[in-house]
Design a protein around this motif. Structure first.
Motif, PDB file in Angstrom:
ATOM      1  N   GLY A   7      57.284  -4.283  96.370  1.00 39.23           N
ATOM      2  CA  GLY A   7      56.667  -3.429  97.368  1.00 39.23           C
ATOM      3  C   GLY A   7      55.180  -3.710  97.480  1.00 39.23           C
ATOM      4  N   HIS A   8      54.717  -3.983  98.681  1.00 38.13           N
ATOM      5  CA  HIS A   8      53.288  -4.088  98.966  1.00 38.13           C
ATOM      6  C   HIS A   8      52.931  -2.796  99.687  1.00 38.13           C
ATOM      7  CE1 HIS A   8      49.839  -6.182 101.328  1.00 38.13           C
ATOM      8  NE2 HIS A   8      49.388  -5.357 100.413  1.00 38.13           N
ATOM      9  N   ILE A   9      52.317  -1.882  98.948  1.00 40.49           N
ATOM     10  CA  ILE A   9      51.989  -0.562  99.468  1.00 40.49           C
ATOM     11  C   ILE A   9      50.558  -0.600  99.985  1.00 40.49           C
ATOM     12  CG2 ILE A   9      51.921   1.910  98.971  1.00 40.49           C
ATOM     13  CD1 ILE A   9      54.694   0.485  98.479  1.00 40.49           C
ATOM     14  N   LYS A  10      50.403  -0.335 101.272  1.00 42.17           N
ATOM     15  CA  LYS A  10      49.093  -0.436 101.923  1.00 42.17           C
ATOM     16  C   LYS A  10      48.497   0.965 102.060  1.00 42.17           C
ATOM     17  CE  LYS A  10      51.141  -4.278 104.267  1.00 42.17           C
ATOM     18  NZ  LYS A  10      51.813  -4.685 105.481  1.00 42.17           N
ATOM     19  N   GLY A  11      47.526   1.242 101.243  1.00 45.32           N
ATOM     20  CA  GLY A  11      46.889   2.556 101.275  1.00 45.32           C
ATOM     21  C   GLY A  11      47.354   3.425 100.116  1.00 45.32           C
ATOM     22  N   LYS A  42      46.605  -2.060  91.180  1.00 43.09           N
ATOM     23  CA  LYS A  42      45.641  -2.718  92.062  1.00 43.09           C
ATOM     24  C   LYS A  42      45.523  -4.148  91.565  1.00 43.09           C
ATOM     25  CE  LYS A  42      41.973  -2.190  94.978  1.00 43.09           C
ATOM     26  NZ  LYS A  42      42.361  -2.505  96.315  1.00 43.09           N
ATOM     27  N   ALA A  43      45.817  -5.091  92.422  1.00 44.34           N
ATOM     28  CA  ALA A  43      45.822  -6.503  92.035  1.00 44.34           C
ATOM     29  C   ALA A  43      44.411  -7.045  91.865  1.00 44.34           C
ATOM     30  CB  ALA A  43      46.557  -7.329  93.092  1.00 44.34           C
ATOM     31  N   GLU A  44      44.260  -7.947  90.935  1.00 46.71           N
ATOM     32  CA  GLU A  44      43.031  -8.719  90.800  1.00 46.71           C
ATOM     33  C   GLU A  44      43.206  -9.951  91.678  1.00 46.71           C
ATOM     34  OE1 GLU A  44      40.920 -11.429  87.428  1.00 46.71           O
ATOM     35  OE2 GLU A  44      41.616  -9.447  86.786  1.00 46.71           O
ATOM     36  N   VAL A  45      42.600  -9.930  92.828  1.00 49.14           N
ATOM     37  CA  VAL A  45      42.808 -10.978  93.828  1.00 49.14           C
ATOM     38  C   VAL A  45      41.969 -12.199  93.470  1.00 49.14           C
ATOM     39  CG1 VAL A  45      42.659 -11.569  96.270  1.00 49.14           C
ATOM     40  CG2 VAL A  45      43.295  -9.243  95.587  1.00 49.14           C
ATOM     41  N   ARG A  46      42.628 -13.345  93.318  1.00 49.98           N
ATOM     42  CA  ARG A  46      41.946 -14.601  93.009  1.00 49.98           C
ATOM     43  C   ARG A  46      41.874 -15.528  94.217  1.00 49.98           C
ATOM     44  NH1 ARG A  46      40.591 -15.714  87.618  1.00 49.98           N
ATOM     45  NH2 ARG A  46      40.639 -13.701  86.573  1.00 49.98           N
ATOM     46  N   GLU A  47      42.816 -15.397  95.138  1.00 50.07           N
ATOM     47  CA  GLU A  47      42.820 -16.187  96.373  1.00 50.07           C
ATOM     48  C   GLU A  47      43.349 -15.300  97.486  1.00 50.07           C
ATOM     49  OE1 GLU A  47      44.751 -20.008  96.123  1.00 50.07           O
ATOM     50  OE2 GLU A  47      44.259 -20.192  94.003  1.00 50.07           O
ATOM     51  N   GLY A  48      42.790 -15.447  98.656  1.00 52.03           N
ATOM     52  CA  GLY A  48      43.264 -14.676  99.798  1.00 52.03           C
ATOM     53  C   GLY A  48      42.865 -13.214  99.700  1.00 52.03           C
ATOM     54  N   TRP A  50      44.499  -9.036  99.458  1.00 56.34           N
ATOM     55  CA  TRP A  50      45.637  -8.188  99.126  1.00 56.34           C
ATOM     56  C   TRP A  50      45.202  -6.738  99.273  1.00 56.34           C
ATOM     57  CZ3 TRP A  50      50.633  -9.400  98.252  1.00 56.34           C
ATOM     58  CH2 TRP A  50      51.466  -8.378  97.806  1.00 56.34           C
ATOM     59  N   PRO A  51      45.278  -6.213 100.489  1.00 55.53           N
ATOM     60  CA  PRO A  51      44.922  -4.808 100.671  1.00 55.53           C
ATOM     61  C   PRO A  51      46.071  -3.918 100.210  1.00 55.53           C
ATOM     62  CG  PRO A  51      45.570  -5.785 102.755  1.00 55.53           C
ATOM     63  CD  PRO A  51      45.614  -6.884 101.729  1.00 55.53           C
ATOM     64  N   GLY A  52      45.842  -3.119  99.215  1.00 62.55           N
ATOM     65  CA  GLY A  52      46.871  -2.194  98.776  1.00 62.55           C
ATOM     66  C   GLY A  52      47.247  -2.362  97.326  1.00 62.55           C
ATOM     67  N   HIS A  53      48.473  -1.946  97.026  1.00 63.01           N
ATOM     68  CA  HIS A  53      48.965  -1.905  95.654  1.00 63.01           C
ATOM     69  C   HIS A  53      50.326  -2.597  95.574  1.00 63.01           C
ATOM     70  CE1 HIS A  53      45.819   0.947  94.595  1.00 63.01           C
ATOM     71  NE2 HIS A  53      46.051   1.487  95.779  1.00 63.01           N
ATOM     72  N   LEU A  54      50.691  -2.979  94.369  1.00 63.36           N
ATOM     73  CA  LEU A  54      51.938  -3.696  94.128  1.00 63.36           C
ATOM     74  C   LEU A  54      52.904  -2.834  93.332  1.00 63.36           C
ATOM     75  CD1 LEU A  54      53.482  -6.442  94.218  1.00 63.36           C
ATOM     76  CD2 LEU A  54      52.458  -6.919  91.988  1.00 63.36           C
ATOM     77  N   VAL A  55      54.167  -2.884  93.737  1.00 66.20           N
ATOM     78  CA  VAL A  55      55.256  -2.288  92.972  1.00 66.20           C
ATOM     79  C   VAL A  55      56.281  -3.388  92.737  1.00 66.20           C
ATOM     80  CG1 VAL A  55      57.114  -0.583  92.969  1.00 66.20           C
ATOM     81  CG2 VAL A  55      54.894   0.000  93.973  1.00 66.20           C
ATOM     82  N   LEU A  56      56.725  -3.535  91.496  1.00 66.85           N
ATOM     83  CA  LEU A  56      57.717  -4.547  91.145  1.00 66.85           C
ATOM     84  C   LEU A  56      58.779  -3.890  90.283  1.00 66.85           C
ATOM     85  CD1 LEU A  56      58.542  -7.550  91.218  1.00 66.85           C
ATOM     86  CD2 LEU A  56      57.141  -7.882  89.173  1.00 66.85           C
ATOM     87  N   ILE A  57      60.019  -3.927  90.770  1.00 68.24           N
ATOM     88  CA  ILE A  57      61.149  -3.317  90.070  1.00 68.24           C
ATOM     89  C   ILE A  57      62.164  -4.412  89.767  1.00 68.24           C
ATOM     90  CG2 ILE A  57      62.986  -1.595  90.183  1.00 68.24           C
ATOM     91  CD1 ILE A  57      61.259  -0.161  92.346  1.00 68.24           C
ATOM     92  N   GLU A  58      62.578  -4.502  88.526  1.00 67.15           N
ATOM     93  CA  GLU A  58      63.560  -5.509  88.106  1.00 67.15           C
ATOM     94  C   GLU A  58      64.962  -4.911  88.111  1.00 67.15           C
ATOM     95  OE1 GLU A  58      63.948  -8.741  84.561  1.00 67.15           O
ATOM     96  OE2 GLU A  58      63.555  -6.677  83.946  1.00 67.15           O
ATOM     97  N   PHE A  59      65.922  -5.726  88.563  1.00 71.06           N
ATOM     98  CA  PHE A  59      67.343  -5.376  88.551  1.00 71.06           C
ATOM     99  C   PHE A  59      68.105  -6.482  87.842  1.00 71.06           C
ATOM    100  CE2 PHE A  59      65.688  -2.994  92.095  1.00 71.06           C
ATOM    101  CZ  PHE A  59      66.353  -1.789  91.999  1.00 71.06           C
TER     102      PHE A  59
END
Length: 112
Positions: A7-11, A42-48, A50-59
């Motif tokens: 999930g790329h959550i914007k805001g 909140k990602a540490e952006v190294r290139e490009g 990334w406005p927002g936050h990251l969600v990562l869920i493993e299945f």
């Protein structure tokens, strides 16, 4: 082979609906073996950018991720999030153990 909901959550939102979504999502994941690896970081952006936050869920696998997303329990929660947050949600398969990008490059080179 593991799969992931990304999930790329914007805001951000502290709306009661969003907080309820957050309180209830784990109960929708449990039957499908889903677990958070990253949640709202909140990602540490190294290139490009990334406005927002990251969600990562493993299945355990892609079928489990699809079945979770399509489940009545999760479908009921989605509007609590989408009414207040803009997001991109992806389901993606992982790579098998021992995967090496060089092998993929070689296969692509051979196909040309």
């Amino acid at each position: 082979m593991s799969a992931y909901a990304v999930g790329h959550i914007k805001g951000e939102s502290r709306h009661e609906d969003v907080l309820s979504y957050m309180e209830r999502i784990q109960e929708t994941l449990d039957p499908f073996g889903g677990r958070f690896l990253v949640h709202g970081a909140k990602a540490e952006v190294r290139e490009g950018t990334w406005p927002g936050h990251l969600v990562l869920i493993e299945f355990p696998d892609l079928d489990s991720a699809r079945t979770w997303y399509d489940s009545p329990a999760y479908q009921e929660l989605i509007p609590l999030r989408t009414r207040h947050l803009d997001a991109d949600i992806l389901l993606v398969p992982g790579v098998p153990p021992g995967y090496e990008a060089a092998h993929t490059a070689a296969a692509r080179r051979a196909a040309v």
